[in-house]
Motif scaffolding. Structure first.
Motif, PDB file in Angstrom:
ATOM      1  N   ALA A 172      46.593  89.847   6.041  1.00  0.00           N
ATOM      2  CA  ALA A 172      47.274  90.985   6.657  1.00  0.00           C
ATOM      3  C   ALA A 172      48.717  90.641   7.032  1.00  0.00           C
ATOM      4  N   LEU A 173      48.955  89.454   7.558  1.00  0.00           N
ATOM      5  CA  LEU A 173      50.319  89.026   7.887  1.00  0.00           C
ATOM      6  C   LEU A 173      51.193  88.967   6.631  1.00  0.00           C
ATOM      7  N   ALA A 174      50.641  88.401   5.571  1.00  0.00           N
ATOM      8  CA  ALA A 174      51.394  88.327   4.319  1.00  0.00           C
ATOM      9  C   ALA A 174      51.677  89.730   3.785  1.00  0.00           C
ATOM     10  N   ARG A 175      50.688  90.611   3.870  1.00  0.00           N
ATOM     11  CA  ARG A 175      50.878  91.990   3.402  1.00  0.00           C
ATOM     12  C   ARG A 175      51.967  92.691   4.203  1.00  0.00           C
ATOM     13  N   GLU A 176      51.929  92.568   5.516  1.00  0.00           N
ATOM     14  CA  GLU A 176      52.909  93.230   6.374  1.00  0.00           C
ATOM     15  C   GLU A 176      54.327  92.750   6.098  1.00  0.00           C
ATOM     16  N   ASN A 177      54.452  91.526   5.626  1.00  0.00           N
ATOM     17  CA  ASN A 177      55.770  90.953   5.347  1.00  0.00           C
ATOM     18  C   ASN A 177      56.058  90.849   3.854  1.00  0.00           C
ATOM     19  N   ASN A 178      55.151  91.409   3.043  1.00  0.00           N
ATOM     20  CA  ASN A 178      55.283  91.426   1.585  1.00  0.00           C
ATOM     21  C   ASN A 178      55.589  90.041   1.014  1.00  0.00           C
ATOM     22  N   ILE A 179      54.800  89.058   1.436  1.00  0.00           N
ATOM     23  CA  ILE A 179      54.926  87.691   0.937  1.00  0.00           C
ATOM     24  C   ILE A 179      53.728  87.415   0.035  1.00  0.00           C
TER      25      ILE A 179
ATOM     26  N   ALA B 175      59.605  83.220   4.236  1.00  0.00           N
ATOM     27  CA  ALA B 175      59.245  82.550   2.983  1.00  0.00           C
ATOM     28  C   ALA B 175      59.169  83.549   1.833  1.00  0.00           C
ATOM     29  N   ASP B 176      59.441  83.065   0.643  1.00  0.00           N
ATOM     30  CA  ASP B 176      59.328  83.883  -0.563  1.00  0.00           C
ATOM     31  C   ASP B 176      57.896  83.961  -1.054  1.00  0.00           C
ATOM     32  N   ILE B 177      57.094  82.938  -0.760  1.00  0.00           N
ATOM     33  CA  ILE B 177      55.708  82.871  -1.223  1.00  0.00           C
ATOM     34  C   ILE B 177      54.934  81.906  -0.322  1.00  0.00           C
ATOM     35  N   LEU B 178      53.638  82.123  -0.219  1.00  0.00           N
ATOM     36  CA  LEU B 178      52.756  81.219   0.519  1.00  0.00           C
ATOM     37  C   LEU B 178      51.830  80.549  -0.475  1.00  0.00           C
ATOM     38  N   LEU B 179      51.665  79.247  -0.362  1.00  0.00           N
ATOM     39  CA  LEU B 179      50.787  78.479  -1.235  1.00  0.00           C
ATOM     40  C   LEU B 179      49.615  77.954  -0.419  1.00  0.00           C
ATOM     41  N   PHE B 180      48.410  78.271  -0.851  1.00  0.00           N
ATOM     42  CA  PHE B 180      47.206  77.832  -0.157  1.00  0.00           C
ATOM     43  C   PHE B 180      46.358  76.989  -1.090  1.00  0.00           C
ATOM     44  N   ALA B 181      46.228  75.703  -0.797  1.00  0.00           N
ATOM     45  CA  ALA B 181      45.349  74.807  -1.545  1.00  0.00           C
ATOM     46  C   ALA B 181      43.964  74.888  -0.909  1.00  0.00           C
ATOM     47  N   LYS B 182      42.980  75.227  -1.720  1.00  0.00           N
ATOM     48  CA  LYS B 182      41.619  75.440  -1.228  1.00  0.00           C
ATOM     49  C   LYS B 182      40.632  74.574  -1.999  1.00  0.00           C
ATOM     50  N   ASN B 183      39.354  74.691  -1.645  1.00  0.00           N
ATOM     51  CA  ASN B 183      38.290  73.980  -2.345  1.00  0.00           C
ATOM     52  C   ASN B 183      37.882  74.678  -3.635  1.00  0.00           C
ATOM     53  N   VAL B 184      38.408  75.850  -3.879  1.00  0.00           N
ATOM     54  CA  VAL B 184      38.155  76.607  -5.106  1.00  0.00           C
ATOM     55  C   VAL B 184      39.501  76.947  -5.739  1.00  0.00           C
ATOM     56  N   ASP B 185      39.464  77.270  -7.027  1.00  0.00           N
ATOM     57  CA  ASP B 185      40.709  77.460  -7.771  1.00  0.00           C
ATOM     58  C   ASP B 185      41.186  78.908  -7.802  1.00  0.00           C
ATOM     59  N   GLY B 186      40.983  79.622  -6.715  1.00  0.00           N
ATOM     60  CA  GLY B 186      41.464  80.989  -6.625  1.00  0.00           C
ATOM     61  C   GLY B 186      40.541  81.871  -5.825  1.00  0.00           C
ATOM     62  N   VAL B 187      40.762  83.164  -5.946  1.00  0.00           N
ATOM     63  CA  VAL B 187      39.965  84.171  -5.247  1.00  0.00           C
ATOM     64  C   VAL B 187      38.891  84.666  -6.204  1.00  0.00           C
TER      65      VAL B 187
ATOM     66  N   THR C 188      49.489  79.236   9.020  1.00  0.00           N
ATOM     67  CA  THR C 188      50.353  79.044   7.857  1.00  0.00           C
ATOM     68  C   THR C 188      51.064  80.340   7.482  1.00  0.00           C
ATOM     69  N   ALA C 189      50.322  81.441   7.464  1.00  0.00           N
ATOM     70  CA  ALA C 189      50.924  82.742   7.148  1.00  0.00           C
ATOM     71  C   ALA C 189      51.950  83.129   8.209  1.00  0.00           C
ATOM     72  N   LEU C 190      51.627  82.898   9.465  1.00  0.00           N
ATOM     73  CA  LEU C 190      52.552  83.198  10.549  1.00  0.00           C
ATOM     74  C   LEU C 190      53.842  82.398  10.404  1.00  0.00           C
ATOM     75  N   ARG C 191      53.713  81.110  10.130  1.00  0.00           N
ATOM     76  CA  ARG C 191      54.898  80.264   9.961  1.00  0.00           C
ATOM     77  C   ARG C 191      55.712  80.726   8.749  1.00  0.00           C
ATOM     78  N   GLY C 192      55.042  81.094   7.686  1.00  0.00           N
ATOM     79  CA  GLY C 192      55.741  81.611   6.507  1.00  0.00           C
ATOM     80  C   GLY C 192      56.528  82.872   6.824  1.00  0.00           C
ATOM     81  N   CYS C 193      55.948  83.733   7.641  1.00  0.00           N
ATOM     82  CA  CYS C 193      56.644  84.958   8.050  1.00  0.00           C
ATOM     83  C   CYS C 193      57.857  84.623   8.912  1.00  0.00           C
ATOM     84  N   GLU C 194      57.678  83.689   9.831  1.00  0.00           N
ATOM     85  CA  GLU C 194      58.782  83.294  10.706  1.00  0.00           C
ATOM     86  C   GLU C 194      59.942  82.694   9.909  1.00  0.00           C
ATOM     87  N   LEU C 195      59.617  81.995   8.838  1.00  0.00           N
ATOM     88  CA  LEU C 195      60.643  81.344   8.015  1.00  0.00           C
ATOM     89  C   LEU C 195      61.167  82.246   6.910  1.00  0.00           C
TER      90      LEU C 195
END
Length: 104
Positions: free
Chosen positions: A67-74, A19-31, A10-17
């Motif tokens: 790390a991918l998001a960090r490198e691309n500042n997403i 993207a302005d932001i990545l949204l991750f739906a998880k089993n918990v409501d955050g980090v 997902t992060a890789l695809r966001g970088c390729e596109l």
């Protein structure tokens, strides 16, 4: 991409596109500072940096994705996948979620 987690893909695809932001739906409501399913005293971050997630080994998603998001500042928004309004709440700044970004 059979050798990568869904988070990393997902992060890789966001970088390729570019993207302005990545949204991750998880089993918990955050980090959290620890697993909230195992530690009832776990504290949720409202905002945290990429480096903090990596250095503190916060386990909400795999390190390669962060790390991918960090490198691309997403920025990444992590929110719970439950509820009819979960996505709408997260993108509108409502409800519980965590944003991971360069600076807090």
């Amino acid at each position: 991409h059979p050798y990568f987690s869904t988070d990393t893909v997902t992060a890789l695809r966001g970088c390729e596109l570019d993207a302005d932001i990545l949204l991750f739906a998880k089993n918990v409501d955050g980090v959290y500072d620890s697993d909230p399913r195992q530690n009832s005293g776990a504290q949720r971050y409202t905002a945290v940096t990429y480096d903090e997630v990596i250095n503190r080994q916060l386990k909400v998603m795999d390190t390669a994705a962060v790390a991918l998001a960090r490198e691309n500042n997403i920025p990444i928004i992590v929110f719970a996948q439950k509820g009819d309004q979960a996505l709408a709440d997260a993108v509108s700044g409502q409800g519980n979620f965590t944003i991971i970004k360069q600076e807090v």
